[in-house]
Design a protein around this motif. Structure first.
Motif, PDB file in Angstrom:
ATOM      1  N   GLY A 119      56.897  35.588  34.369  1.00  0.00           N
ATOM      2  CA  GLY A 119      56.853  36.274  35.652  1.00  0.00           C
ATOM      3  C   GLY A 119      55.461  36.631  36.113  1.00  0.00           C
ATOM      4  N   GLU A 120      54.442  35.953  35.573  1.00  0.00           N
ATOM      5  CA  GLU A 120      53.054  36.282  35.902  1.00  0.00           C
ATOM      6  C   GLU A 120      52.463  35.283  36.884  1.00  0.00           C
ATOM      7  OE1 GLU A 120      50.724  36.765  32.362  1.00  0.00           O
ATOM      8  OE2 GLU A 120      52.325  37.853  31.360  1.00  0.00           O
ATOM      9  N   VAL A 121      51.765  35.824  37.888  1.00  0.00           N
ATOM     10  CA  VAL A 121      51.074  34.998  38.885  1.00  0.00           C
ATOM     11  C   VAL A 121      49.720  35.639  39.164  1.00  0.00           C
ATOM     12  CG1 VAL A 121      51.111  34.151  41.258  1.00  0.00           C
ATOM     13  CG2 VAL A 121      53.224  34.241  39.967  1.00  0.00           C
ATOM     14  N   GLU A 122      48.688  34.802  39.266  1.00  0.00           N
ATOM     15  CA  GLU A 122      47.360  35.262  39.676  1.00  0.00           C
ATOM     16  C   GLU A 122      46.921  34.435  40.872  1.00  0.00           C
ATOM     17  OE1 GLU A 122      44.646  35.196  36.394  1.00  0.00           O
ATOM     18  OE2 GLU A 122      45.762  36.749  35.319  1.00  0.00           O
ATOM     19  N   ILE A 123      46.453  35.117  41.905  1.00  0.00           N
ATOM     20  CA  ILE A 123      46.032  34.479  43.141  1.00  0.00           C
ATOM     21  C   ILE A 123      44.605  34.913  43.444  1.00  0.00           C
ATOM     22  CG2 ILE A 123      46.481  34.313  45.630  1.00  0.00           C
ATOM     23  CD1 ILE A 123      49.438  35.070  44.904  1.00  0.00           C
ATOM     24  N   SER A 124      43.751  33.953  43.819  1.00  0.00           N
ATOM     25  CA  SER A 124      42.384  34.286  44.206  1.00  0.00           C
ATOM     26  C   SER A 124      42.145  33.795  45.629  1.00  0.00           C
ATOM     27  CB  SER A 124      41.377  33.656  43.242  1.00  0.00           C
ATOM     28  OG  SER A 124      41.487  32.247  43.273  1.00  0.00           O
ATOM     29  N   GLY A 125      41.126  34.327  46.240  1.00  0.00           N
ATOM     30  CA  GLY A 125      40.764  33.977  47.614  1.00  0.00           C
ATOM     31  C   GLY A 125      40.416  35.241  48.367  1.00  0.00           C
ATOM     32  N   LEU A 129      57.556  39.071  48.459  1.00  0.00           N
ATOM     33  CA  LEU A 129      56.209  39.538  48.722  1.00  0.00           C
ATOM     34  C   LEU A 129      55.464  38.423  49.445  1.00  0.00           C
ATOM     35  CD1 LEU A 129      54.281  41.917  48.086  1.00  0.00           C
ATOM     36  CD2 LEU A 129      53.649  40.705  46.007  1.00  0.00           C
ATOM     37  N   VAL A 130      54.849  38.744  50.586  1.00  0.00           N
ATOM     38  CA  VAL A 130      54.072  37.773  51.349  1.00  0.00           C
ATOM     39  C   VAL A 130      52.610  38.184  51.269  1.00  0.00           C
ATOM     40  CG1 VAL A 130      53.689  36.709  53.599  1.00  0.00           C
ATOM     41  CG2 VAL A 130      56.006  37.339  52.903  1.00  0.00           C
ATOM     42  N   ILE A 131      51.780  37.274  50.742  1.00  0.00           N
ATOM     43  CA  ILE A 131      50.347  37.509  50.614  1.00  0.00           C
ATOM     44  C   ILE A 131      49.671  36.643  51.664  1.00  0.00           C
ATOM     45  CG2 ILE A 131      48.332  37.311  49.110  1.00  0.00           C
ATOM     46  CD1 ILE A 131      51.642  37.330  47.437  1.00  0.00           C
ATOM     47  N   ARG A 132      48.821  37.264  52.510  1.00  0.00           N
ATOM     48  CA  ARG A 132      48.128  36.519  53.563  1.00  0.00           C
ATOM     49  C   ARG A 132      46.624  36.663  53.396  1.00  0.00           C
ATOM     50  NH1 ARG A 132      52.640  38.544  56.534  1.00  0.00           N
ATOM     51  NH2 ARG A 132      53.904  36.829  57.283  1.00  0.00           N
ATOM     52  N   GLY A 133      45.919  35.616  53.794  1.00  0.00           N
ATOM     53  CA  GLY A 133      44.473  35.617  53.719  1.00  0.00           C
ATOM     54  C   GLY A 133      43.954  34.236  54.052  1.00  0.00           C
ATOM     55  N   HIS A 161      57.961  45.002  37.677  1.00  0.00           N
ATOM     56  CA  HIS A 161      57.098  44.406  38.704  1.00  0.00           C
ATOM     57  C   HIS A 161      55.875  45.275  38.900  1.00  0.00           C
ATOM     58  CE1 HIS A 161      55.634  42.589  42.321  1.00  0.00           C
ATOM     59  NE2 HIS A 161      55.891  43.667  43.048  1.00  0.00           N
ATOM     60  N   SER A 162      54.724  44.642  38.942  1.00  0.00           N
ATOM     61  CA  SER A 162      53.483  45.354  39.254  1.00  0.00           C
ATOM     62  C   SER A 162      52.546  44.407  39.973  1.00  0.00           C
ATOM     63  CB  SER A 162      52.818  45.902  37.985  1.00  0.00           C
ATOM     64  OG  SER A 162      52.342  44.834  37.195  1.00  0.00           O
ATOM     65  N   LEU A 163      51.596  44.989  40.690  1.00  0.00           N
ATOM     66  CA  LEU A 163      50.546  44.180  41.301  1.00  0.00           C
ATOM     67  C   LEU A 163      49.236  44.917  41.187  1.00  0.00           C
ATOM     68  CD1 LEU A 163      49.664  45.219  44.442  1.00  0.00           C
ATOM     69  CD2 LEU A 163      51.936  44.365  44.882  1.00  0.00           C
ATOM     70  N   SER A 164      48.181  44.135  41.050  1.00  0.00           N
ATOM     71  CA  SER A 164      46.836  44.680  40.929  1.00  0.00           C
ATOM     72  C   SER A 164      45.916  43.827  41.784  1.00  0.00           C
ATOM     73  CB  SER A 164      46.390  44.640  39.464  1.00  0.00           C
ATOM     74  OG  SER A 164      45.036  45.012  39.361  1.00  0.00           O
ATOM     75  N   LEU A 165      45.213  44.466  42.710  1.00  0.00           N
ATOM     76  CA  LEU A 165      44.304  43.765  43.616  1.00  0.00           C
ATOM     77  C   LEU A 165      42.883  44.218  43.320  1.00  0.00           C
ATOM     78  CD1 LEU A 165      43.907  41.892  46.064  1.00  0.00           C
ATOM     79  CD2 LEU A 165      44.317  43.888  47.525  1.00  0.00           C
ATOM     80  N   ASP A 166      42.015  43.263  42.987  1.00  0.00           N
ATOM     81  CA  ASP A 166      40.619  43.561  42.674  1.00  0.00           C
ATOM     82  C   ASP A 166      39.716  43.063  43.792  1.00  0.00           C
ATOM     83  OD1 ASP A 166      41.259  44.629  40.151  1.00  0.00           O
ATOM     84  OD2 ASP A 166      41.252  42.634  39.248  1.00  0.00           O
ATOM     85  N   LYS A 196      41.150  38.998  44.050  1.00  0.00           N
ATOM     86  CA  LYS A 196      42.023  38.539  42.978  1.00  0.00           C
ATOM     87  C   LYS A 196      43.249  39.443  42.901  1.00  0.00           C
ATOM     88  CE  LYS A 196      42.262  37.374  38.130  1.00  0.00           C
ATOM     89  NZ  LYS A 196      41.564  37.256  36.872  1.00  0.00           N
ATOM     90  N   LEU A 197      44.431  38.824  42.977  1.00  0.00           N
ATOM     91  CA  LEU A 197      45.691  39.548  42.920  1.00  0.00           C
ATOM     92  C   LEU A 197      46.450  39.087  41.689  1.00  0.00           C
ATOM     93  CD1 LEU A 197      47.734  41.456  44.348  1.00  0.00           C
ATOM     94  CD2 LEU A 197      48.631  39.434  45.506  1.00  0.00           C
ATOM     95  N   SER A 198      46.843  40.044  40.851  1.00  0.00           N
ATOM     96  CA  SER A 198      47.639  39.753  39.666  1.00  0.00           C
ATOM     97  C   SER A 198      49.014  40.373  39.861  1.00  0.00           C
ATOM     98  CB  SER A 198      46.984  40.338  38.418  1.00  0.00           C
ATOM     99  OG  SER A 198      45.708  39.787  38.223  1.00  0.00           O
ATOM    100  N   LEU A 199      50.069  39.576  39.628  1.00  0.00           N
ATOM    101  CA  LEU A 199      51.438  40.028  39.813  1.00  0.00           C
ATOM    102  C   LEU A 199      52.237  39.830  38.538  1.00  0.00           C
ATOM    103  CD1 LEU A 199      52.151  38.151  43.163  1.00  0.00           C
ATOM    104  CD2 LEU A 199      51.668  40.574  42.924  1.00  0.00           C
ATOM    105  N   THR A 200      53.180  40.724  38.303  1.00  0.00           N
ATOM    106  CA  THR A 200      54.189  40.524  37.263  1.00  0.00           C
ATOM    107  C   THR A 200      55.551  40.716  37.907  1.00  0.00           C
ATOM    108  OG1 THR A 200      54.242  42.841  36.582  1.00  0.00           O
ATOM    109  CG2 THR A 200      52.653  41.404  35.448  1.00  0.00           C
ATOM    110  N   GLY A 201      56.585  40.257  37.248  1.00  0.00           N
ATOM    111  CA  GLY A 201      57.935  40.381  37.784  1.00  0.00           C
ATOM    112  C   GLY A 201      58.254  39.348  38.846  1.00  0.00           C
TER     113      GLY A 201
END
Length: 89
Positions: free
Chosen positions: A61-67, A44-48, A9-14, A18-23
């Motif tokens: 297991g990959e997810v990308e979220i923008s906003g 994991l709860v992402i708010r925005g 599992h990893s996460l990267s926030l730019d 933009k949030l990129s998740l694995t696992g």
């Protein structure tokens, strides 16, 4: 597959845009203000606001979220219980 196998599992926030998740194992719910993602290390709860799922591939297991991402919070952790313990809990 072994029951003890855990996806990395990893996460990267730019720039909080933009949030990129694995696992990621599941995304049981989402809207423009909240995304809930079940990861190999817990929920994991992402708010925005104006959140959008750009990529969702549960096989890898990959997810990308923008906003506009305001917070990223783990709400629980996976327990190392046997199948019978989870079944009876």
């Amino acid at each position: 597959m072994s029951e003890n196998f855990q996806k990395p599992h990893s996460l990267s926030l730019d720039n909080r845009k933009k949030l990129s998740l694995t696992g990621v194992e599941d995304v049981p719910g989402f809207n423009e203000e909240t995304v809930n993602a079940v990861t190999s290390l817990g929920t994991l709860v992402i708010r925005g606001f104006a959140l959008h799922i750009d990529k969702l591939d549960l096989d890898t297991g990959e997810v990308e979220i923008s906003g506009n991402i305001n917070s990223v919070q783990y709400t629980d952790t996976k327990r190392n219980k046997s199948f019978m313990q989870r079944l009876l809990s």
